[in-house]
Structure formats: structure tokens, C-alpha cells
Design an enzyme around this catalytic site. Structure first.
Site, PDB file in Angstrom:
ATOM      1  N   GLY A  23     -50.486 -12.178   7.362  1.00  0.00           N
ATOM      2  CA  GLY A  23     -51.395 -13.173   7.912  1.00  0.00           C
ATOM      3  C   GLY A  23     -52.175 -12.630   9.093  1.00  0.00           C
ATOM      4  O   GLY A  23     -53.360 -12.947   9.275  1.00  0.00           O
ATOM      5  N   THR A  24     -51.523 -11.807   9.912  1.00  0.00           N
ATOM      6  CA  THR A  24     -52.204 -11.194  11.050  1.00  0.00           C
ATOM      7  C   THR A  24     -53.343 -10.298  10.579  1.00  0.00           C
ATOM      8  O   THR A  24     -54.451 -10.319  11.128  1.00  0.00           O
ATOM      9  CB  THR A  24     -51.211 -10.387  11.897  1.00  0.00           C
ATOM     10  OG1 THR A  24     -50.261 -11.283  12.487  1.00  0.00           O
ATOM     11  CG2 THR A  24     -51.915  -9.605  12.989  1.00  0.00           C
ATOM     12  N   SER A  84     -50.473 -17.185   5.881  1.00  0.00           N
ATOM     13  CA  SER A  84     -49.403 -16.198   5.754  1.00  0.00           C
ATOM     14  C   SER A  84     -48.274 -16.770   4.910  1.00  0.00           C
ATOM     15  O   SER A  84     -47.763 -17.863   5.195  1.00  0.00           O
ATOM     16  CB  SER A  84     -48.878 -15.825   7.144  1.00  0.00           C
ATOM     17  OG  SER A  84     -47.932 -14.787   7.076  1.00  0.00           O
ATOM     18  N   ALA A  85     -47.859 -16.036   3.873  1.00  0.00           N
ATOM     19  CA  ALA A  85     -46.919 -16.568   2.884  1.00  0.00           C
ATOM     20  C   ALA A  85     -45.555 -16.904   3.457  1.00  0.00           C
ATOM     21  O   ALA A  85     -44.908 -17.866   3.024  1.00  0.00           O
ATOM     22  CB  ALA A  85     -46.767 -15.572   1.728  1.00  0.00           C
ATOM     23  N   HIS A  86     -45.074 -16.134   4.423  1.00  0.00           N
ATOM     24  CA  HIS A  86     -43.712 -16.392   4.900  1.00  0.00           C
ATOM     25  C   HIS A  86     -43.611 -17.671   5.723  1.00  0.00           C
ATOM     26  O   HIS A  86     -42.515 -18.125   6.039  1.00  0.00           O
ATOM     27  CB  HIS A  86     -43.183 -15.187   5.694  1.00  0.00           C
ATOM     28  CG  HIS A  86     -43.805 -15.004   7.051  1.00  0.00           C
ATOM     29  ND1 HIS A  86     -43.186 -15.410   8.201  1.00  0.00           N
ATOM     30  CD2 HIS A  86     -44.969 -14.452   7.429  1.00  0.00           C
ATOM     31  CE1 HIS A  86     -43.951 -15.109   9.239  1.00  0.00           C
ATOM     32  NE2 HIS A  86     -45.042 -14.527   8.791  1.00  0.00           N
ATOM     33  N   GLN A 112     -49.904 -22.615   9.645  1.00  0.00           N
ATOM     34  CA  GLN A 112     -48.876 -23.630   9.820  1.00  0.00           C
ATOM     35  C   GLN A 112     -49.055 -24.848   8.923  1.00  0.00           C
ATOM     36  O   GLN A 112     -48.090 -25.561   8.645  1.00  0.00           O
ATOM     37  CB  GLN A 112     -48.842 -24.085  11.286  1.00  0.00           C
ATOM     38  CG  GLN A 112     -48.358 -23.026  12.250  1.00  0.00           C
ATOM     39  CD  GLN A 112     -46.923 -22.612  12.013  1.00  0.00           C
ATOM     40  OE1 GLN A 112     -46.097 -23.390  11.521  1.00  0.00           O
ATOM     41  NE2 GLN A 112     -46.590 -21.370  12.341  1.00  0.00           N
ATOM     42  N   CYS A 157     -38.946 -17.898  30.316  1.00  0.00           N
ATOM     43  CA  CYS A 157     -37.618 -17.325  30.511  1.00  0.00           C
ATOM     44  C   CYS A 157     -37.123 -16.584  29.278  1.00  0.00           C
ATOM     45  O   CYS A 157     -36.162 -15.822  29.359  1.00  0.00           O
ATOM     46  CB  CYS A 157     -36.621 -18.426  30.853  1.00  0.00           C
ATOM     47  SG  CYS A 157     -37.142 -19.502  32.179  1.00  0.00           S
TER      48      CYS A 157
END
Length: 459
Positions: free
Chosen positions: A69-70, A194-196, A177, A320
Site C-alpha cells: 500500500g505504501t 493495502s490488502a493486509h 482503512q 511514550c
């Protein structure tokens, strides 16, 4: 162990597993070859492209598969900017885009282009009129995610797309998303995913470019995937990705209703059972499976570790938990509390009993951590000092806010507390503390080795 981090990566869907195994046996050959094995691989690839295009809402010849996807985002942004270079070198993005979009924007800026970040409100949503105002004669491309990956807020894509079309600017939508839940509304020009994120295998992304959009692929020329994604196609992964996207879409309506009820339960119960908590994101216009909240006086990394020990896998946008010790750019853009941040994103099939157990475990876990960090347990008392200075230099979240809360009762109404801190999170968390407490955040000024943040007691 309940897995509540599908926004990062969803578990492999059973249909994806079956399709992957079948394609490993049948789709290993080069789809560009004319012999039997090549033709079989080409049939699998074409069928997957048609299925994915149907889910996206585009033509099959408008969609290509990428290694991630990136990579789809980077290729889409670079290709669209290059294709419209004569128009100008101005790029518009929202302040809460995924890091892949912001990294592409930074690369464009480093190469001499200009970038405008459109701000968001406290729920993480852009205003369509503000986005439209950012578009100009030299704007080559605009980018807007369909829904936010950290807080779940859905963006007004249709309204922004209409504004872009009126201005003659193509709009790239990052739909990573939301694509599992349905097609993206509006007349967008480019789309990535993105498939995952929907239960497909990692290593498969998709890029859709509408016909008529000026697009110039960057990098060395390649004959595969219309020249927009170089290298041999991962046919087994692509087949599994398309099969799982079709499968989750068939379940989406029913599962969205079920998960939305569970998320509503989390939103209400967390706000009611955990003191000093801020549930962030739009309460209505949001993804059905995702909820984010932040807990005052809690170290985010410690909270995630304790929840992991209790058997729950969740994520965080807290500084954090970051190697850079800077707050999430999404939470920072929204101006909400970042410390003790927890993102719960429920995968398809999440059991109601697992959510109930999480809601039973969370309040005690937060209380134990607050006690460990020495967080104040009582409301501020009436004090006498007109002003106090708290030296929290060299101390990380949530300590600066805890130290502020400890002494706040020692100043009278109208008095001030100044916190000295060199932790970047304090710039976000101290104003957020004031918002939650109904106190006045006066502002900040440079100080030796850090920044001075001033708070005035109003009640």
C-alpha cells in the site's frame, strides 16, 4: 489471546488462505508468456483485477497491483505530480494523512515543490470549505484519506472531491482503512489501498488511476502493470487479496452493525469506568470497528505492556510508545491528549466476550499504573501560592502532567503554575489537561533547556 489491532494488520481471512494455496499451485508462471502455464497465470491475474476493480468501483484497466500500500501511495503521488508538472508543483494534503502520504509530500517538498497541510478539528475531520480554500491555480494534486487510521474519523471525501473537480485538481484517496467496508463515495481521481488491512496477505497494494487523469510513472520504464508497478507480479498474493476483499465485502454490512455496537459499548464503558479519560475521534462519522481513547497520568508503553500481559493486543499513538518520543502527528493535529493512548480496532469475527473481558480488565490496569507513577488521586484543594514553577526537565510523559496536577491545588483561583519541560508531548498534553479540567492554558515561552508552559487556575 484477543487481537484488537486490525487497523495495523488484519488476520489472514480464511478465503485468502484458500485462494493463496490454490494460486501457489496454479499461478506461478509468467503471465506474459503464451504457453499453457503462462495463460493460466494470466487468467488468474485478470480475474483478480476484475474482482478488485469491482470492489473499488473502477474499470479493470484503471487498476494495477503494487508490492504494498505504501508503494501504491508513493507511485500514485509521484506519478500524478509528474503528470501535471506544467500546471504547478503545489500539493495539498490533510494534517492527519497516513505517514506514507506525508513522506511522499516531504520528498516532493525536498525536490522543490510546495505543500499545504489542511488542519482538522478536534474530532480529526477536515472542513470541506477549508480544503477547497487550499486549492489554487498551481495545485497539481490533492490527497485525502477516506478514514483515519488512528481515530477512525471518516473524512468528507465526496464534498472535497467535488471541490477538487471544480478547481480542476485530481484527488488521490488513501482508502486503506475503509475499503473493506465499502467503495469510496465521490468523484475521486486516484485511489490506493493495502490488502493486509482487509485480511489479505501482506505485500499487495492497489493503485487505481481514472481514465483522463494525467499520470507519468516515475522510475525506469517497465512493461508490467501498465508501466505503473515494476517487477514480476505476485500472482498468488494478488489472487488471495482479491478473493478476501470480495469475501469481506459480502460480510461487511452485517459485521459493521455488530462491531459498531461493540465499539459503542467500549466508548461508553471506558468513559464511565475510567476517570480522567478522553475518547477521541468523531462519535458518529467513524469506522465501525475502531475506537481510540487517552488516559491521563499513564505511560502509554506501560499500559500497552500491561494489557498485553492480560492477553490483549492493542496499539497506541502515544509518544511514550514511540522511538522518537514525539506524539502521534494525528493526535497533535487534533489537539487532543496523547498520553496513555490506546487504539482498539476489532477484526471481523471479534467475540463479544473478549470485548467484555477487556472492559473488565482496563479500569484496574489504568488504576494500578497511575498508582505506580504517583498520579494524584484527589481533586485540587484550595491553596495560597499565587504562582508555582514545576521543573520537569528531563522527565518524559506522563510525569510533567502528573507533577502539574499534584501542585495545582496549591495555587488559588487566578493563580498560575508554570511547567518546565523538554518533552515534546508536553506541548500537546498540558493544553489537553486544561481542556479536560476546565482550566485556562495561558501559553508557552522558551526556557533554558526546554519550554515553559503556563496554566491558570479558573475554578
Amino acid at each position: 489471546m484477543p487481537y484488537f489491532d486490525s487497523a495495523s494488520s488484519a488476520p489472514l481471512h480464511p478465503v485468502a488462505r484458500q485462494a493463496l494455496q490454490a494460486a501457489l499451485d496454479e499461478g506461478w508462471a509468467d503471465p506474459a508468456r503464451l504457453y499453457r502455464e503462462g495463460r493460466r497465470a494470466r487468467l488468474l491475474l485478470d480475474a483478480a483485477r476484475e474482482a478488485a476493480a469491482e470492489a473499488v468501483g473502477c474499470r479493470p484497466d484503471e487498476l494495477v497491483f503494487t508490492p504494498s500500500g505504501t508503494r501504491a501511495v508513493h507511485s500514485g503521488v509521484a506519478g500524478a505530480l509528474a503528470g501535471r508538472r506544467r500546471t504547478g508543483r503545489h500539493l495539498v494534503v490533510s494534517a492527519v494523512e497516513h505517514s506514507s502520504v506525508l513522506h511522499a509530500a516531504a520528498a516532493h517538498e525536498a525536490d522543490g515543490g510546495t505543500v499545504t497541510e489542511v488542519p482538522v478539528d478536534r474530532t480529526g475531520r477536515v472542513a470541506p470549505e477549508a480544503y477547497a480554500a487550499a486549492l489554487g491555480d498551481g495545485t497539481a494534486l490533492a490527497c485525502l484519506q477516506s478514514a483515519n487510521h488512528e481515530v477512525g474519523t471518516e473524512q468528507p471525501v465526496a464534498e472535497v472531491a467535488a471541490a477538487c473537480r471544480e478547481a480542476g485538481v485530481p484527488l488521490l484517496v488513501d482508502a486503506a482503512q475503509s475499503l473493506a467496508w465499502g467503495p469510496v463515495a465521490g468523484e475521486w481521481s486516484l485511489l490506493t489501498a493495502s490488502a493486509h488491512k482487509w485480511g489479505g496477505p501482506a505485500g499487495v497494494g492497489l493503485l487505481a488511476v481514472r481514465k483522463g487523469v494525467r499520470f507519468a510513472p516515475q522510475g525506469p520504464a517497465d512493461e508490467r502493470e501498465s508501466g505503473r508497478a515494476a517487477g514480476f507480479e505476485n500472482i498468488p498474493g494478488i489472487v488471495a487479496a482479491a478473493a478476501s476483499l470480495r469475501a469481506v465485502r459480502a460480510e461487511a454490512a452485517e459485521e459493521a452493525g455488530r462491531l459498531r455496537e461493540l465499539v459503542e459499548r467500549v466508548r461508553a464503558r471506558v468513559a464511565g469506568s475510567v476517570p480522567d479519560v478522553e475518547v477521541v475521534g468523531d462519535p458518529v462519522r467513524r469506522l465501525p470497528h475502531l475506537v481510540t481513547f487517552s488516559c491521563l497520568y499513564v505511560d502509554g508503553e506501560a499500559l500497552l505492556h500491561e494489557l498485553d500481559r492480560a492477553g490483549f493486543s492493542v496499539s497506541s499513538g502515544s509518544s511514550c510508545t514511540s522511538s522518537t518520543l514525539t506524539p502521534s502527528h494525528v493526535l497533535r493535529a487534533m489537539g487532543v491528549l496523547s498520553e496513555g493512548n490506546v487504539r482498539v480496532s476489532l477484526p471481523f469475527g471479534t467475540a463479544e466476550a473478549d470485548v467484555e473481558r477487556f472492559l473488565q480488565v482496563l479500569p484496574g490496569t489504568v488504576a494500578q499504573l497511575r498508582e505506580r507513577f504517583g498520579a494524584p488521586a484527589a481533586a485540587p484543594a484550595t491553596g495560597g501560592e499565587e504562582s508555582l514553577v514545576v521543573d520537569a526537565l528531563g522527565r518524559r510523559c506522563p510525569i510533567p502532567v502528573i507533577e502539574l496536577a499534584k501542585v495545582f491545588g496549591d495555587v488559588p483561583v487566578g493563580g498560575t503554575v508554570t511547567v518546565l519541560s523538554d518533552d515534546e508531548a508536553a506541548r500537546l498534553d498540558i493544553p489537553a489537561w486544561c481542556e479536560m479540567r476546565g482550566q485556562e492554558y495561558v501559553g508557552e515561552r522558551p526556557a533554558d533547556h526546554g519550554t515553559a508552559y503556563m496554566v491558570r487556575r479558573t475554578s
